[in-house]
Design a protein around this motif. Structure first.
Motif, PDB file in Angstrom:
ATOM      1  N   VAL A   1      57.581  10.264  40.027  1.00 15.86           N
ATOM      2  CA  VAL A   1      57.021  10.379  38.665  1.00 15.86           C
ATOM      3  C   VAL A   1      55.551   9.985  38.763  1.00 15.86           C
ATOM      4  CG1 VAL A   1      57.265   9.668  36.247  1.00 15.86           C
ATOM      5  CG2 VAL A   1      59.289   9.761  37.706  1.00 15.86           C
TER       6      VAL A   1
ATOM      7  N   ASP B   1      56.554   6.477  30.788  1.00 14.26           N
ATOM      8  CA  ASP B   1      56.866   7.603  31.681  1.00 14.26           C
ATOM      9  C   ASP B   1      57.933   7.191  32.701  1.00 14.26           C
ATOM     10  OD1 ASP B   1      54.935   9.425  30.624  1.00 14.26           O
ATOM     11  OD2 ASP B   1      53.357   8.353  31.696  1.00 14.26           O
TER      12      ASP B   1
ATOM     13  N   GLY C   1      49.859   7.144  34.901  1.00 12.86           N
ATOM     14  CA  GLY C   1      51.144   7.077  34.209  1.00 12.86           C
ATOM     15  C   GLY C   1      51.133   5.938  33.198  1.00 12.86           C
TER      16      GLY C   1
END
Ligand code: NAP
Length: 245
Positions: free
Chosen positions: A239, A216, A212
């Motif tokens: 996430v 993000d 990530g």
């Protein structure tokens, strides 16, 4: 602008995910208080101001309740009533269970759990009086699934989920939404300490094939902080590119 005229506190806003969140929130119209014990938070605030935003850095150790109370007082004086609190400051002190010192266990508890408690307690009191507000906590996928070498860290990130759900119930009735974001592995100074071999293994295990990026996670904070998430409460938004499916 999704955060027009809002006032947001971002703890750990000097670095990594918090820094990116401060920049994104300012671009979306928020006045941003950066709470961090790293002096480079001042540079983030300067950068925002030079780009036409409103920002303010306060040096604070979130694990110290009295410092947090003073930080809130000063932030309200500078920026006004608080609409959004992002509990993002966090640390790691990794080690296998049998080798982990009590000191390393306690330090991570102090920052990642007590810090979140300290900030949320005082800010929630103010939000309750106004019957509105949003609190977002940084958890981690390791708080849900565990991780070798992270007894202390995963315990705190699981604890953050427990606090998030508890506060969603306690504070929801007072007009305050509380949610958590559980990132996977994100390229920040925190993960620079992780051996490259392990980071590559994580990339390989991630269906999206990459780590990530701070934005993000900042964008997930933005969504949850905005009115677009006005019926989202008590959620844990993972996430992680599909790392732990
Ligand atoms: P980071 O780059 O290390 O930034 C964290 C910031 O918090 C640093 O500026 C740090 O200062 C500050 N901080 C630490 N202890 C503090 C305290 N007691 N009071 C005030 N500020 C303090 O970390 P990050 O990777 O952006 O992580 C942000 C959050 O996301 C953390 O809660 C982390 O656990 C979580 N998270 C990160 C990842 C990841 O892969 N990066 C994954 C899942 C969850 P110093 O630099 O001086 O320590």
């Amino acid at each position: 602008m999704r955060l027009h005229e809002k006032v947001a506190i971002i703890t750990g806003g000097a670095s990594g995910i918090g820094r990116e969140a401060a920049l994104v929130f300012a671009r979306e119209g928020a006045r941003v208080a950066i709470w961090d014990f790293d002096d480079s938070g001042a540079e983030v605030a300067d950068h925002i101001e030079k780009n036409g935003g409103k920002s303010f850095f306060y040096k604070v150790d979130v694990s110290k309740a009295q410092e947090v109370e003073k930080a809130l007082e000063e932030t309200e004086n500078q920026l006004g009533d608080i609409d959004i609190l992002i509990n993002n400051a966090g640390i790691t002190r990794d080690g296998f269970l049998t080798k982990m010192s009590l000191e390393d266990w306690q330090k991570v508890m102090d920052v990642n759990l007590t810090g979140v408690f300290n900030c949320s307690k005082v800010v929630a009191q103010k939000m309750m009086a106004r019957q509105e507000g949003v609190i977002i906590n940084a958890s981690s996928v390791v708080g849900v699934y565990g991780n070798v070498g992270q007894t202390n860290y995963s315990a705190t990130k699981a604890g953050v989920i427990g606090m998030t759900k508890t506060w969603a119930k306690e504070l929801g009735k007072k007009g305050i939404r509380v949610n958590a974001v559980a990132p996977g592995f994100v390229a920040t100074p925190m993960t620079e300490k992780v051996p490259e071999k392990i980071l590559n293994r994580m990339k390989d295990k991630t269906p999206l094939g990459r780590l990530g990026q701070p934005e993000d996670i900042a964008n997930a904070f933005l969504y949850l902080a905005s009115d677009q998430a006005s019926f989202v409460n008590g959620a844990v938004l993972q996430v992680d590119g599909g790392l732990v499916l």
